[in-house]
Write a protein that holds these residues in place. Structure first.
Motif, short mmCIF file in Angstrom:
data_model
loop_
_atom_site.label_atom_id
_atom_site.label_comp_id
_atom_site.label_asym_id
_atom_site.label_seq_id
_atom_site.Cartn_x
_atom_site.Cartn_y
_atom_site.Cartn_z
N PRO A 166 0.83 -1.21 0.00
CA PRO A 166 0.00 0.00 0.00
C PRO A 166 0.87 1.26 0.00
O PRO A 166 1.95 1.29 0.61
CB PRO A 166 -0.80 -0.12 1.30
N LEU A 167 0.40 2.30 -0.68
CA LEU A 167 1.18 3.52 -0.84
C LEU A 167 1.55 4.14 0.49
O LEU A 167 2.70 4.58 0.70
CB LEU A 167 0.40 4.52 -1.70
N ARG A 168 0.61 4.19 1.42
CA ARG A 168 0.90 4.80 2.72
C ARG A 168 2.04 4.07 3.44
O ARG A 168 2.92 4.69 4.05
CB ARG A 168 -0.36 4.83 3.59
N LEU A 169 2.04 2.74 3.35
CA LEU A 169 3.11 1.96 3.96
C LEU A 169 4.44 2.22 3.26
O LEU A 169 5.49 2.30 3.91
CB LEU A 169 2.76 0.47 3.91
N GLN A 170 4.40 2.38 1.95
CA GLN A 170 5.63 2.68 1.23
C GLN A 170 6.21 4.03 1.66
O GLN A 170 7.43 4.18 1.76
CB GLN A 170 5.36 2.68 -0.27
N TRP A 171 5.35 4.98 1.92
CA TRP A 171 5.83 6.28 2.41
C TRP A 171 6.51 6.13 3.77
O TRP A 171 7.55 6.74 4.03
CB TRP A 171 4.68 7.27 2.51
N VAL A 172 5.94 5.30 4.63
CA VAL A 172 6.54 5.07 5.95
C VAL A 172 7.91 4.41 5.80
O VAL A 172 8.89 4.82 6.43
CB VAL A 172 5.60 4.21 6.82
N LEU A 173 7.97 3.38 4.95
CA LEU A 173 9.24 2.69 4.73
C LEU A 173 10.26 3.62 4.08
O LEU A 173 11.45 3.61 4.43
CB LEU A 173 9.02 1.46 3.85
N GLY A 174 9.81 4.43 3.15
CA GLY A 174 10.71 5.36 2.48
C GLY A 174 11.29 6.38 3.45
O GLY A 174 12.48 6.72 3.38
N LYS A 175 10.46 6.87 4.34
CA LYS A 175 10.94 7.80 5.35
C LYS A 175 12.00 7.12 6.22
O LYS A 175 13.01 7.75 6.60
CB LYS A 175 9.78 8.29 6.21
N GLY A 176 11.79 5.85 6.54
CA GLY A 176 12.78 5.10 7.32
C GLY A 176 14.09 4.95 6.57
O GLY A 176 15.18 5.08 7.15
N ILE A 177 14.01 4.68 5.24
CA ILE A 177 15.22 4.60 4.42
C ILE A 177 15.95 5.94 4.44
O ILE A 177 17.19 5.99 4.57
CB ILE A 177 14.85 4.20 2.98
N GLY A 178 15.20 7.02 4.33
CA GLY A 178 15.80 8.34 4.36
C GLY A 178 16.48 8.64 5.68
O GLY A 178 17.56 9.25 5.72
#
Length: 321
Positions: free
Chosen positions: A44-56
């Motif tokens: 899901p897109l919202r989860l991808q945003w959370v994971l992406g923020k973690g990568i950042g």
């Protein structure tokens, strides 16, 4: 050892897009990475945003060289901010670009129609008017963190070609090129000016970005956030030779709930003017205005001010000892 030497001597064109050419075990690690990207793209897109923020956040903590570059750029470009505000923007920039990494998988492996309901386009009438005039359109873009997904979403509204810098990994380049050509018409090499002019003469729309430091050749030093920046003059030459319309555009991720905005702006006026510095200043100012919409969503990790007006000028990115 001899087998490894044989493999290392094999040459695979960075423009080779047939997957059958990448079956040798030397490419298996890349295939694993690509498979993980595909799997992550199904989340899901919202989860991808959370994971992406973690990568950042991890990149912010673990890649000090890129953090330093972003710190220098933001200090130079936003002197009105306090040191605490600048550092907060640096960190948020890493978060935004981390999300952008996740969005690469969306751009390559998901149909952009899946995001049509949460994407809004602004200024499409400028594209339609320019297409009616003929001579082609040069879409003046920038290196925003939504680079790949933004381009994919643009294909929902217009037909366009793209100029790209080929990936150093030939297999990754093949996947990237095939994905982009499913969305765009043609993915031109970044140095294929002949191909670009040909497409413009066919009244095509071509995505083109000028906002990075490409070295000392063919540039003038024009202000970018009031800092002299090496700025290419090729955009003026291309426009002059083709008679195309130059339309600035940008694409940003919305704050809060998932969604995206694409902006097409009125075409540049009195461009080219015959004055390379004036033209480059206009282009830089246009991109700067778009960056200010969402400053964290820009690629501040790039050494935009690497090339200085004089070779004797100090390196802005050298750490003080």
């Amino acid at each position: 050892m001899s087998g490894q030497n044989t493999v290392s001597k094999q040459r695979t064109s960075t423009r080779e897009t047939r997957y059958s050419r990448f079956l040798h075990p030397r490419w298996w690690p890349t295939w694993v990475i690509v498979s993980l990207m595909w799997l992550m793209a199904q989340l899901p897109l919202r989860l991808q945003w959370v994971l992406g923020k973690g990568i950042g956040e991890l990149a912010y903590r673990l890649i000090p060289r890129r953090r330093h570059i972003a710190e220098v750029n933001i200090r130079l470009c936003f002197p009105e901010q306090s040191p605490a505000e600048q550092q907060a923007l640096v960190r948020k920039t890493f978060h935004s670009n981390g999300i952008g990494i996740m969005e690469i998988g969306l751009a390559w492996f998901r149909n952009p129609k899946a995001f049509r309901a949460i994407t809004e386009v602004h200024g499409l009438e400028h594209i339609e008017a320019a297409q009616a005039r003929g001579n082609g359109i040069l879409l003046l873009g920038g290196h925003y963190s939504t680079l790949d997904l933004g381009g994919s979403l643009v294909s929902l509204f217009i037909e366009a070609d793209v100029m790209q810098r080929d990936h150093n990994n030939p297999l990754m380049n093949a996947i990237m090129t095939r994905a982009r050509e499913r969305r765009y018409g043609v993915a031109l090499g970044s140095k294929d000016l002949r191909g670009l002019l040909k497409r413009l003469k066919q009244n095509r729309t071509v995505w083109y970005a000028t906002d990075q430091d490409y070295g000392r050749k063919g540039i003038v030093f024009a202000p970018f956030f009031n800092v002299p920046a090496g700025s290419i003059t090729a955009t003026s030459r291309i426009t002059e030779r083709s008679g195309c319309t130059v339309i600035p555009f940008s694409h940003f991720r919305r704050e809060g709930k998932p969604g995206y905005d694409i902006y097409f702006h009125p075409p540049l006026l009195d461009y080219p003017s015959g004055d390379d510095l004036k033209d480059a200043t206009l282009v830089n100012h246009t991109i700067e205005q778009e960056i200010r919409r969402h400053p964290d969503q820009y690629l501040w990790m790039h050494r935009r001010f690497k090339t200085r007006p004089s070779p004797d000028d100090p390196d802005l990115y050298r750490k003080q000892t």
